[in-house]
Write an enzyme that holds these catalytic residues in place. Structure first.
Site, mmCIF file in Angstrom:
data_model
loop_
_atom_site.group_PDB
_atom_site.id
_atom_site.type_symbol
_atom_site.label_atom_id
_atom_site.label_comp_id
_atom_site.label_asym_id
_atom_site.label_seq_id
_atom_site.Cartn_x
_atom_site.Cartn_y
_atom_site.Cartn_z
ATOM 1 N N GLU A 199 60.928 -6.526 162.317
ATOM 2 C CA GLU A 199 59.861 -7.177 161.541
ATOM 3 C C GLU A 199 59.845 -8.687 161.745
ATOM 4 O O GLU A 199 59.269 -9.424 160.959
ATOM 5 C CB GLU A 199 60.028 -6.840 160.054
ATOM 6 N N LYS A 328 53.312 2.725 150.286
ATOM 7 C CA LYS A 328 53.097 2.891 151.731
ATOM 8 C C LYS A 328 52.264 4.159 151.920
ATOM 9 O O LYS A 328 52.711 5.253 151.546
ATOM 10 C CB LYS A 328 54.429 3.091 152.448
HETATM 11 C C1 2PG Z 1 61.104 -0.638 153.946
HETATM 12 C C2 2PG Z 1 60.267 -0.601 155.201
HETATM 13 C C3 2PG Z 1 59.485 -1.860 155.467
HETATM 14 P P1 2PG Z 1 60.590 1.070 157.168
HETATM 15 O O1 2PG Z 1 62.225 -0.116 153.910
HETATM 16 O O2 2PG Z 1 60.629 -1.125 152.935
HETATM 17 O O3 2PG Z 1 60.260 -3.019 155.493
HETATM 18 O O4 2PG Z 1 61.023 -0.230 156.308
HETATM 19 O O5 2PG Z 1 59.181 0.878 157.543
HETATM 20 O O6 2PG Z 1 61.530 1.080 158.329
HETATM 21 O O7 2PG Z 1 60.775 2.244 156.252
HETATM 22 MG MG MG Z 2 62.214 -0.501 151.559
#
Ligand code: 2PG
Ligand code: MG
Length: 403
Positions: A199, A328
């Site tokens: 990131e 998400k």
């Molecule tokens: C998290 C995410 C984003 P990932 O853990 O919050 O930073 O990571 O997309 O790898 O799940």
């Molecule tokens: Mg997280």
């Protein structure tokens, strides 16, 4: 009206994400408009989130689209987002999109909404959020490790959030802190290697304690120089270093109680304003202890513990596990389910923090949803094209909302 928004064609393809991994992109056409979306993917995923792809990866999702989805959605009224998302579930035929993959369902769902918004000539944030919308503060990852790098801190992310007068000022100050941290690491580590993770946060072979010192110092300095308050937070992603009842750090190991004390001390003694996933994803009670001890001083955010699922958020509300939820879309796979999660959290007085994934594309739907969902914060890195696609779009949206 419905005829104007009938789905007349759709298309899917494989593209690459920011890690260079394959993902899916989809186009949905109505007679006068088109919506396109491409999907991000996580590396530190929650146990209960929908899998991004079925066995066989992005190619298997594409195959599923061509054989099962394209014909079934033809003729559907795209104005009926709820119906469309339910139809995706029916076509998939499993509980959790394991046949088509959560990334394909996500891009179909978002492309459908975009096609309608484009057809109406309004921005996506307005179509999804109506009149009661607002621009979040940015939350940017500045030092990290965990599953997002090979040799960084045990804690996955140290993040900053500047409170500028405008979104542009806030992201500019966030990026100043990122720069300052790079300088500090260089100074401290001399010729040892410093890198960036997935990131674009800095990664270096340092202890979590040193990372805490560096990020708080840099935030303080930039606050006094820029006169913009910079807050510090962290995503522990604690499940990723939880082993046999213990939290295993680079140089030491903590019991569950010690982990709770450590997390609380970051808020009470080190001035952190936000902690995400400070305990492993099954520990609703451990989360609750932290939330109770930090009271109004801290935003305690659940990510892997809820995976954007309304039912798990309800459980967290009952147990008072946190006071905020990470959102998400591809953890649940549709816009409708995501909206439900946001609504459940809001009804309990919780904040929502919308989030990118570690593997991103340049799709900016996240920026629009952050405004539509009235998110308190948008987690989307500090630099890097795929992160700035969201942040710069929010600069434009704010201009739109204030002009
Ligand atoms: C998290 C995410 C984003 P990932 O853990 O919050 O930073 O990571 O997309 O790898 O799940
Ligand atoms: Mg997280």
């Amino acid at each position: 009206m419905a005829d104007d928004f009938e789905i007349v064609a759709s298309n899917a393809r494989i593209v690459l994400d920011s890690r260079g991994n394959q993902t899916v992109e989809c186009d949905i056409f109505t007679p006068y408009s088109m919506g396109r979306s491409s999907a991000p993917s996580g590396a530190s995923t929650g146990k209960t989130e929908v899998a991004a792809f079925p066995k066989g990866g992005a190619a298997a999702s594409l195959e599923f689209f061509n054989s099962k989805v394209r014909r079934s959605i033809n003729g559907f009224n795209a104005l009926d987002q709820k119906g469309f998302d339910a139809l995706l579930g029916e076509i998939d035929g499993t509980e959790n999109f394991s046949a088509m993959g959560g990334n394909l369902s996500t891009v179909l769902s978002i492309a459908c909404a975009k096609a309608v918004a484009n057809g109406m000539g309004i921005p996506l944030y307005r179509y999804v959020g109506g009149m009661g919308v607002s621009v979040p503060d940015p939350l940017g990852n500045v030092i990290g490790g965990g599953k997002h790098s090979r040799n960084g801190t045990t804690i996955q992310e140290f993040m900053v959030s500047a409170q500028g007068k405008t979104f542009l000022e806030s992201i500019t100050v966030n990026s100043l802190v990122h720069k300052r941290i790079g300088e500090k690491l260089q100074e401290k580590l001399k010729d040892q290697s410093i890198g960036v993770g997935d990131e674009r946060a800095w990664t270096a072979p340092i202890s979590d304690d040193l990372a805490i010192d560096i990020v708080t110092e840099a935030a303080k300095e930039v606050t006094s120089e820029s006169k913009v308050n910079v807050r510090v937070g962290s995503d522990f992603a604690a499940t990723s270093f939880y082993n046999n009842g213990k939290y295993v750090y680079r140089n030491h190991t903590l019991s569950k109680d010690d982990q709770i004390d450590f997390a609380v001390s970051l808020i009470k003694d080190r001035g952190f304003f936000l902690l995400e996933d400070p305990m492993e994803e099954g520990d609703f009670d451990g989360f609750a202890s932290i939330t109770e001890s930090t009271g109004k001083r801290g935003i305690i955010v659940g990510d892997d513990i809820y995976t954007t699922k309304a039912s798990l958020i309800r459980k967290g509300i009952e147990k008072k596990s946190s006071n905020a939820v990470l959102i998400k879309v591809n953890q649940v796979g549709t816009l409708t389910s995501t909206l439900e999660a946001v609504e459940v959290a809001r009804a309990a007085g919780w904040k929502n923090v919308i989030s990118h994934r570690s593997g991103e594309t340049t799709d900016d739907f996240l920026a629009h949803l952050s405004v539509a969902f009235r998110s308190s914060l948008i987690k989307s890195g500090t630099i890097g094209g795929e992160r700035l696609a969201k942040l710069n779009e929010l600069v434009r949206i704010q201009e739109d909302l204030t002009s």
